[in-house]
Design a protein around this motif. Structure first.
Motif, PDB file in Angstrom:
ATOM      1  N   VAL A  73       0.854  -1.202   0.000  1.00  0.00           N
ATOM      2  CA  VAL A  73       0.000   0.000   0.000  1.00  0.00           C
ATOM      3  C   VAL A  73       0.887   1.248   0.000  1.00  0.00           C
ATOM      4  O   VAL A  73       0.705   2.165  -0.798  1.00  0.00           O
ATOM      5  CB  VAL A  73      -0.943  -0.001   1.230  1.00  0.00           C
ATOM      6  N   PHE A  74       1.856   1.260   0.882  1.00  0.00           N
ATOM      7  CA  PHE A  74       2.783   2.380   0.986  1.00  0.00           C
ATOM      8  C   PHE A  74       3.638   2.508  -0.281  1.00  0.00           C
ATOM      9  O   PHE A  74       3.842   3.614  -0.796  1.00  0.00           O
ATOM     10  CB  PHE A  74       3.675   2.197   2.217  1.00  0.00           C
ATOM     11  N   LEU A  75       4.106   1.385  -0.802  1.00  0.00           N
ATOM     12  CA  LEU A  75       4.950   1.414  -1.996  1.00  0.00           C
ATOM     13  C   LEU A  75       4.208   1.955  -3.211  1.00  0.00           C
ATOM     14  O   LEU A  75       4.783   2.699  -4.016  1.00  0.00           O
ATOM     15  CB  LEU A  75       5.505   0.020  -2.287  1.00  0.00           C
ATOM     16  N   TYR A  76       2.931   1.633  -3.357  1.00  0.00           N
ATOM     17  CA  TYR A  76       2.136   2.175  -4.455  1.00  0.00           C
ATOM     18  C   TYR A  76       2.024   3.689  -4.342  1.00  0.00           C
ATOM     19  O   TYR A  76       2.134   4.406  -5.340  1.00  0.00           O
ATOM     20  CB  TYR A  76       0.727   1.587  -4.488  1.00  0.00           C
ATOM     21  N   GLU A  77       1.799   4.168  -3.139  1.00  0.00           N
ATOM     22  CA  GLU A  77       1.655   5.606  -2.944  1.00  0.00           C
ATOM     23  C   GLU A  77       2.972   6.325  -3.214  1.00  0.00           C
ATOM     24  O   GLU A  77       2.993   7.383  -3.842  1.00  0.00           O
ATOM     25  CB  GLU A  77       1.117   5.891  -1.547  1.00  0.00           C
ATOM     26  N   ILE A  78       4.081   5.740  -2.765  1.00  0.00           N
ATOM     27  CA  ILE A  78       5.402   6.325  -3.021  1.00  0.00           C
ATOM     28  C   ILE A  78       5.708   6.301  -4.519  1.00  0.00           C
ATOM     29  O   ILE A  78       6.198   7.278  -5.093  1.00  0.00           O
ATOM     30  CB  ILE A  78       6.500   5.580  -2.227  1.00  0.00           C
ATOM     31  N   PHE A  79       5.416   5.193  -5.178  1.00  0.00           N
ATOM     32  CA  PHE A  79       5.637   5.075  -6.624  1.00  0.00           C
ATOM     33  C   PHE A  79       4.851   6.153  -7.371  1.00  0.00           C
ATOM     34  O   PHE A  79       5.379   6.810  -8.266  1.00  0.00           O
ATOM     35  CB  PHE A  79       5.226   3.676  -7.100  1.00  0.00           C
ATOM     36  N   THR A  80       3.612   6.332  -6.995  1.00  0.00           N
ATOM     37  CA  THR A  80       2.783   7.359  -7.635  1.00  0.00           C
ATOM     38  C   THR A  80       3.367   8.740  -7.387  1.00  0.00           C
ATOM     39  O   THR A  80       3.476   9.558  -8.311  1.00  0.00           O
ATOM     40  CB  THR A  80       1.344   7.300  -7.098  1.00  0.00           C
ATOM     41  N   PHE A  81       3.747   9.026  -6.164  1.00  0.00           N
ATOM     42  CA  PHE A  81       4.326  10.316  -5.814  1.00  0.00           C
ATOM     43  C   PHE A  81       5.574  10.597  -6.660  1.00  0.00           C
ATOM     44  O   PHE A  81       5.703  11.664  -7.267  1.00  0.00           O
ATOM     45  CB  PHE A  81       4.673  10.343  -4.322  1.00  0.00           C
ATOM     46  N   ILE A  82       6.477   9.634  -6.733  1.00  0.00           N
ATOM     47  CA  ILE A  82       7.716   9.817  -7.499  1.00  0.00           C
ATOM     48  C   ILE A  82       7.415  10.011  -8.980  1.00  0.00           C
ATOM     49  O   ILE A  82       7.993  10.889  -9.630  1.00  0.00           O
ATOM     50  CB  ILE A  82       8.668   8.626  -7.274  1.00  0.00           C
ATOM     51  N   THR A  83       6.503   9.211  -9.506  1.00  0.00           N
ATOM     52  CA  THR A  83       6.144   9.321 -10.924  1.00  0.00           C
ATOM     53  C   THR A  83       5.580  10.703 -11.251  1.00  0.00           C
ATOM     54  O   THR A  83       5.984  11.335 -12.231  1.00  0.00           O
ATOM     55  CB  THR A  83       5.117   8.235 -11.309  1.00  0.00           C
ATOM     56  N   ILE A  84       4.664  11.175 -10.440  1.00  0.00           N
ATOM     57  CA  ILE A  84       4.047  12.486 -10.690  1.00  0.00           C
ATOM     58  C   ILE A  84       5.053  13.615 -10.520  1.00  0.00           C
ATOM     59  O   ILE A  84       5.107  14.546 -11.334  1.00  0.00           O
ATOM     60  CB  ILE A  84       2.813  12.689  -9.784  1.00  0.00           C
TER      61      ILE A  84
END
Length: 122
Positions: A73-84
């Motif tokens: 859950v946390f990794l998805y949110e971090i991945f999204t943050f970095i991508t954006i």
């Protein structure tokens, strides 16, 4: 600058909702129910749903039963943050990529994980 912060926050909320939808067993009920802890099934409050910050603030544990929240859950949110953030920083260099395409990419990653079970629940 303010529009970039708004886009980041909106993207994190969107990614979190997509993650919940992908992981949800009952897709029809998804829009009409509140999020809940997968361990104790207690309904989550608004403060429990803030992407990234609630995970860090609560040290990766449920507020109610103290069970670990899955790391993915946390990794998805971090991945999204970095991508954006990378997209916002380099958008002038990649004019052919739109916010819509970045969003579709993020959704694709979530669906790929779900369908192929690439990342185990940690």
């Amino acid at each position: 600058m303010e529009s970039s912060i708004f886009i980041i926050i909106l993207s994190l909320i969107f990614a979190s909702a997509i993650k919940c939808l992908v992981d949800s067993e009952d897709k029809k009920e998804f829009l009409f129910r509140r999020s809940y802890c997968s361990s104790c099934h207690k309904e989550l409050r608004g403060a429990d749903l803030i992407p990234i910050f609630s995970y860090l603030f609560k040290k990766g544990r449920c507020s109610y039963c103290n069970q670990k929240i899955p790391l993915d859950v946390f990794l998805y949110e971090i991945f999204t943050f970095i991508t954006i953030v990378l997209f916002i920083i380099f958008q002038n260099y990649f004019v052919f990529i739109s916010y819509l395409e970045v969003s579709i990419f993020i959704i694709f990653i979530f669906l790929l994980k779900r369908s192929l079970a690439l990342l185990p629940r940690l």
